[in-house]
Motif scaffolding. Structure first.
Motif, mmCIF file in Angstrom:
data_model
loop_
_atom_site.group_PDB
_atom_site.id
_atom_site.type_symbol
_atom_site.label_atom_id
_atom_site.label_comp_id
_atom_site.label_asym_id
_atom_site.label_seq_id
_atom_site.Cartn_x
_atom_site.Cartn_y
_atom_site.Cartn_z
ATOM 1 N N GLU A 1 18.662 -38.595 -14.950
ATOM 2 C CA GLU A 1 19.751 -38.815 -13.992
ATOM 3 C C GLU A 1 19.460 -38.176 -12.642
ATOM 4 O OE1 GLU A 1 22.268 -40.722 -14.299
ATOM 5 O OE2 GLU A 1 22.264 -41.172 -16.434
ATOM 6 N N LYS B 1 27.278 -45.244 -18.821
ATOM 7 C CA LYS B 1 27.851 -44.784 -17.549
ATOM 8 C C LYS B 1 29.244 -45.360 -17.311
ATOM 9 C CE LYS B 1 23.341 -44.075 -15.368
ATOM 10 N NZ LYS B 1 22.483 -44.325 -14.181
ATOM 11 N N GLU C 1 19.310 -47.490 -15.100
ATOM 12 C CA GLU C 1 20.486 -48.346 -15.011
ATOM 13 C C GLU C 1 21.395 -48.096 -16.218
ATOM 14 O OE1 GLU C 1 21.256 -50.530 -12.586
ATOM 15 O OE2 GLU C 1 19.493 -49.876 -11.437
ATOM 16 N N ALA C 2 22.653 -48.471 -16.062
ATOM 17 C CA ALA C 2 23.594 -48.328 -17.180
ATOM 18 C C ALA C 2 23.159 -49.220 -18.335
ATOM 19 C CB ALA C 2 24.993 -48.706 -16.720
ATOM 20 N N THR D 1 14.686 -42.334 -9.273
ATOM 21 C CA THR D 1 15.215 -43.635 -9.686
ATOM 22 C C THR D 1 15.922 -43.483 -11.037
ATOM 23 O OG1 THR D 1 13.074 -44.160 -10.702
ATOM 24 C CG2 THR D 1 13.471 -44.956 -8.454
#
Length: 252
Positions: free
Chosen positions: A118, A163, A125-126, A122
């Motif tokens: 996190e 997320k 993505e979720a 980069t």
């Protein structure tokens, strides 16, 4: 009803931690049973705890009744039903210490890896709420909840990479564990754990259970989404470390 003041000296902080966890600070509740087990047997502590969790579920589900993810709930509960059944059938053969050690190692590794990712240039993505992973982690959640009362970390491992908004994440957990706790009632009854002493003791602790859950809800809503997720990752590491300590200490 248990009347020993020493029991309540341990039980009230334990139930408060459970309430804060139900309110949204996932992981804190895992410290409750060890606290209560200092003054009563782990089996009796678990039997007293389940009615309290069900009462707290009413508060948390009501508080987050508009913010939960239906797909995640369906997948996780479907998997959890078979996990609870597996746990009930294998309760005498499976070591809860081994389960705690395994869940602890996976939780710490997952949380540290996610915190590193996190904060990378980069971030990932979720992740989607896919069926195979949902059913698998639902099974693990139900199984570990039945065997070692450690269903929180597997739930987090599956849901956190998605997320979700803070309240949706908390609300989804509230609904999932409310259903799981009711599914666990028949196995607990079959194992003869709901004695009159345990039920009346749980009833005496209901006010603490309800007040602490509302406190957890109010506190969580004062925390930003990003800060909340960071706190949950840190709690997952701490809870995982506690599970490793408990599991390894029993096995050694």
């Amino acid at each position: 009803m248990i009347t020993n003041p020493l029991f309540y000296a341990a039980a009230i902080p334990a139930v408060t931690l459970m309430g804060l966890a139900k309110g949204g600070f996932s992981g804190l509740g895992l410290l409750s049973l060890p606290l209560m087990a200092l003054v009563v047997s782990p089996v009796q502590a678990a039997a007293i705890t389940l009615p309290l969790l069900i009462v707290q579920d009413v508060v948390s589900v009501w508080a987050y009744r508009y913010t939960w993810d239906k797909r995640n709930v369906v997948l996780l509960v479907a998997g959890a039903m078979s996990g609870i059944l597996t746990g009930y059938l294998l309760a005498a053969q499976v070591s809860d210490a081994a389960i705690k050690l395994s869940v602890g190692v996976i939780s710490v590794a997952f949380a540290i890896r996610r915190m590193v990712l996190e904060r990378s240039a980069t971030p990932p993505e979720a992740a989607p709420a896919d069926t195979p992973r949902g059913l698998f982690w639902g099974w693990v959640t139900g199984f570990t909840s039945m065997i070692a009362h450690a269903g929180g970390p597997p739930f987090q491992i599956y849901v956190m990479p998605q997320k979700l908004p803070r309240d949706v994440f908390v609300g989804t957990g509230a609904v999932v564990f409310a259903i799981i706790n009711w599914i666990k009632v028949p196995p607990y009854m079959a194992l003869g754990q709901f004695t009159m002493e345990n039920l009346t003791t749980a009833a005496a602790l209901f006010p603490v259970a309800i007040a602490s859950t509302w406190a957890g809800v109010l506190l969580v809503r004062r925390v930003s989404g990003q800060s909340f997720y960071t706190a949950v990752y840190i709690l997952l590491v701490l809870v995982g470390a506690k599970l490793i300590y408990d599991g390894a200490g029993t096995l050694i």
